[in-house]
Design an enzyme around this catalytic site. Structure first.
Site, short mmCIF file in Angstrom:
data_model
loop_
_atom_site.label_atom_id
_atom_site.label_comp_id
_atom_site.label_asym_id
_atom_site.label_seq_id
_atom_site.Cartn_x
_atom_site.Cartn_y
_atom_site.Cartn_z
N HIS B 324 -121.51 -46.51 33.04
CA HIS B 324 -121.45 -47.96 33.72
C HIS B 324 -119.67 -47.56 34.18
CE1 HIS B 324 -124.62 -49.57 32.25
NE2 HIS B 324 -124.60 -50.35 33.75
N GLY B 325 -119.01 -46.16 33.66
CA GLY B 325 -117.68 -46.18 33.93
C GLY B 325 -117.08 -45.01 33.14
#
Lengths: 384, 480
Positions: B324-325
């Site tokens: 996700h990041g």
């Protein structure tokens, strides 16, 4: 209903809904930018949108003279005063930075008629947290948002509905010439019951988060770059510029000194002056006149109001009303009503002037009492 | 290009739709497909054309490797090719997405000062990389067919799913692209597509963007928050994320339907979940499916004893967090979810059944709290929100409650630090009830009927969505 018929019905309803919104927005004209005047609803939602409304007005009226500054200038100066060449417009913006005012100036110059500018300087313009208050600020000037851009917007429609259903409110905020309606502020003060309570709360936090470094916190850009560009633009375009330090109440400067240091305010005046003098030399022209109204004077030290009373010249320590603004404009127009109100400063007299202000300060305010009143027992004299 | 933009709604979509079906109508199916690929690449390049070669190369590379894996008979060399190809994909993703994160941590660990690369993350790289890794693995397992390159290119680039998913699987997409029945205009699909698109647009630009104001102010602007503001901030982000992402997915499903393509469901009322496993069956379903099939199961899944199962779960979710990041807060968020799943498994083994209301309450609050780490730009932001959520020293109530004279409670503006007003609690509570009680958009789509009610709902939500694309910012900070 078959699918094709459903699609036709749906598209017709979509078209009808969009058309209804567009037409209603145009007829009600919540921001006063279409001049439809079919219903005279008060434009009560204008005030939140002045950053895009004012450029549209400037584009339409092509003013010969403008006022630039923050909400203090918006409150205090009526462009109808004889000091201004007509047509005139108050192009100041709430919480404006020097960057925003320079952008406004460029836009006003672009209209082709500008001859005169009154720049009402505010310390905050040089040290604000934000270089601009709205992300899309520049788009208000680059032609990408004409006045019809706002027709097809749900936000405009919400304001249209507010304008229709809440226009019973007694006052709206702005005059067509861009300055704030006095009665609106008075109604706010009356609602608060005691003006002083509001003022104290306001002064307690006003400068709390500022830093005395002339840097916009968000972009780290030096605000004097914008100020210098502003002055250059005026020289390059033969603008008759007059700069003033506005007549806020002297309590305001004590709030500033408490958080930012005793000499910070004076240093800023000095920096402004030397910047103007330097640029004037580069253009081989005399420096633009600078007049200091942020001084110790009976007008700027008006007594605090008793409960239920309203001050003659001030909404709060920061904002003054048009009565005081008119006195300032009369003074600039060589029609001074009050002695020693508005001191013209230059490289020769600046130090003497600042020293004099420092000396007479004690005659106007008891710093210790002020700090106890506003900040409680915690006394900070300087934080330089 | 975003779905929620004028250029997409009024230019790109009608033109692409019209030309694609015109080509099909005139029996130029091949040209229609080529046009669809080119349109999708144009859609992709609208944001930044610099990364166009990247997706093209990635596509060519993976297609070729897929062919080799399908055709090769030697198991050992196939495995090596697969591993190398996956590594190549991960290097590409890692370079653009994780290089600065890696350098920052290296600098911290070694006290070095290696300069950051400050690379812009190519649009959709996380999605198309995962999609193609799945294709490679399935080619290795001989579960793919010898697709032609054009169909493969549509599978990867098909613009409705390109930038934010759902993460589609070749098995569910390829047959649809090659089915000639899908080449003609289908009014039923257009009606259903516009219906779900309008709901998605409404969810994105009306609901999510409203909550975004309070979430952004609370997380990024406010220096201090009172207890109610802190809960409002975290709940606002919980709703913003759901309505933003599921709204975008609804739009993708709707647009794909216009082209007679059915995308998989990605959200199924995740905030109705009564336990954490249930949540992951409802939230970003296509990602969960990918993580299960291509990470958790290959790691051993639950086949190698309970300790390995827990380790596999944790690993899968930590990697999911990292996907996700690039940041420790994302990794921690993944770790929290992994731990929650481990605890859920242990609890399940005890055989004690919780009342579903209690299960929902625990699950929803856990998810809400975990999102704080997901959203926070820095640890300090997360701590700011969480400490205010659980501190009783910072309670401010509306002056209307002043007569209660509660000890330690101040009376004043309750939502001023997050830019809220008296309507804020109403919106938060109403939205909470709606996500828990109401049917979701996919359920509504399944029971879609062509009647006046759905026509009115579609036209109103669509017009509100369209009119909300033109946002007019307010500046309310008057006193300076």
């Amino acid at each position: 209903m078959n699918y094709s018929k459903w699609l036709i019905n749906m598209f017709l309803m979509l078209l009808a809904t969009l058309s209804f919104v567009l037409i209603t927005n145009y007829i009600i004209d919540p921001y006063g930018i279409y001049n439809t005047h079919l219903f005279n609803f008060k434009k009560i939602t204008q005030s939140e949108k002045m950053r895009f409304i004012k450029p549209l007005v400037v584009e339409a009226i092509k003013p010969k003279s403008i006022i630039l500054g923050t909400s203090r200038a918006e409150h205090g100066f009526n462009p109808n005063h004889p000091y201004f060449l007509k047509p005139s417009y108050n192009f100041a913006l709430t919480s404006a930075s020097m960057y925003e005012m320079t952008t406004n100036l460029k836009f006003a110059i672009k209209q082709g008629s500008l001859e005169q500018v009154l720049l009402v300087l505010d310390y905050r313009m040089f040290n604000d947290k934000n270089q601009k208050q709205l992300e899309e600020f520049e788009s208000y000037f680059d032609g990408s948002r004409g006045r019809y851009h706002y027709l097809y917007s749900l936000d405009t429609f919400k304001d249209t509905l507010h304008t229709i259903f809440k226009s019973y409110k007694p006052f709206f905020m702005y005059h067509p010439e861009g300055h704030i309606v006095h009665e609106y502020e008075i109604s706010k003060i009356k609602k608060a019951k005691w003006q002083l309570e509001n003022m104290n709360r306001y002064e307690k936090s006003y400068y709390k988060l500022l830093k005395p470094n002339y840097i916009y916190k968000d972009t780290k850009r030096n605000s004097f770059k914008d100020f210098d560009e502003f002055i250059h633009l005026c020289y390059q375009n033969n603008i008759n510029l007059e700069i003033i330090f506005g007549p806020s109440h002297i309590r305001q400067w004590e709030a500033l000194a408490y958080y930012l240091g005793e000499n910070t305010f004076a240093k800023w005046k000095r920096d402004v002056l030397f910047s103007v003098e330097k640029i004037a030399k580069e253009h081989y022209l005399p420096p633009y006149p600078i007049t200091d109204f942020s001084i110790y004077h009976t007008l700027t030290s008006e007594k605090m109001p008793d409960r239920g009373a309203i001050m003659k010249y001030y909404y709060d320590a920061s904002h003054y009303n048009q009565k005081l603004g008119t006195i300032v404009l009369d003074t600039l127009n060589n029609n001074a009503q009050y002695k020693e109100f508005g001191i013209k400063i230059n490289a020769q007299n600046i130090e003497k002037h600042l020293a004099h202000q420092s000396t007479i300060k004690k005659n106007f305010i008891n710093v210790k009492c002020y700090q106890e009143e506003i900040f409680g027992s915690k006394i900070l004299t300087t934080k330089e | 290009m975003l779905f929620n933009s004028y250029i997409f709604i009024f230019a790109f979509l009608p033109l692409t739709f019209g030309i694609y079906f015109y080509l099909n109508h005139t029996n130029r199916l091949q040209e229609g497909r080529i046009f669809l690929v080119l349109s999708s690449l144009f859609f992709y390049s609208w944001w930044n054309i610099v990364y166009l070669p990247l997706i093209l190369l990635s596509m060519l590379f993976n297609y070729k490797i897929g062919q080799i894996l399908l055709e090769s008979d030697r198991q050992t060399s196939k495995k090596s090719i697969l591993i190398l190809a996956i590594i190549a994909n991960l290097i590409l993703l890692g370079y653009f997405k994780y290089a600065d994160f890696f350098i920052e941590n290296l600098n911290l660990a070694l006290k070095s000062s290696i300069g950051l690369l400050h690379l812009a993350l190519p649009l959709a790289i996380s999605f198309f990389t995962f999609q193609q890794i799945a294709y490679l693995v399935d080619s290795y397992r001989q579960e793919t067919k010898a697709y032609n390159f054009l169909n493969y290119a549509i599978f990867v680039t098909f613009f409705p799913q390109l930038i934010a998913g759902p993460i589609v699987h070749h098995k569910e997409m390829m047959p649809q692209f090659s089915n000639s029945k899908n080449s003609t205009i289908n009014p039923k699909n257009i009606a259903m597509g516009l219906f779900i698109f309008s709901i998605g647009l409404f969810k994105k630009v009306i609901i999510a963007d409203t909550f975004a104001i309070w979430a952004t102010t609370g997380f990024d602007v406010a220096t201090t928050l009172n207890l109610i503001e802190a809960w409002t901030t975290s709940l606002s982000y919980t709703f913003q994320l759901y309505f933003d992402f599921s709204g975008y997915t609804d739009m993708a499903i709707g647009v794909a339907l216009l082209f007679n393509i059915k995308l998989p469901t990605n959200f199924n009322s995740p905030y109705k979940a009564t336990d954490i496993q249930d949540f992951w069956r409802r939230w970003h379903i296509t990602l969960s499916r990918f993580l299960r099939d291509y990470i958790y199961i290959p790691l051993g899944g639950n086949r190698k004893g309970s300790v390995r199962t827990y380790a596999n779960l944790l690993t899968t979710f930590i990697l999911g967090g990292l996907w996700h990041g690039a940041g420790w807060t994302f990794i921690f968020w993944g770790f929290l979810h992994g731990m929650a799943l481990v605890i859920h498994r242990l609890w399940s083994q005890l055989g004690i059944k919780l009342w579903s209301g209690v299960g929902w309450f625990i699950t929803f609050n856990f998810i809400n709290i975990a999102w704080v780490f997901f959203r926070a730009k820095e640890w300090d932001d997360a701590i700011k929100i969480l400490s205010a959520m659980f501190s009783l020293d910072n309670i401010i109530l509306h002056p209307a409650f002043a007569s209660l004279e509660l000890q330690g409670v101040e009376y004043g503006k309750m939502f001023s630090d997050i830019g809220g007003d008296k309507w804020t609690p109403f919106w938060v509570i109403a939205t909470l009830l709606s996500v828990v009680i109401l049917k979701n958009s996919i359920e509504k789509l399944k029971c879609f009927k062509t009647n006046n009610q759905t026509a009115i709902i579609t036209s109103i939500t669509l017009s509100m969505g369209i009119l909300s694309l033109n946002k007019i910012s307010e500046f309310l900070y008057f006193n300076f």
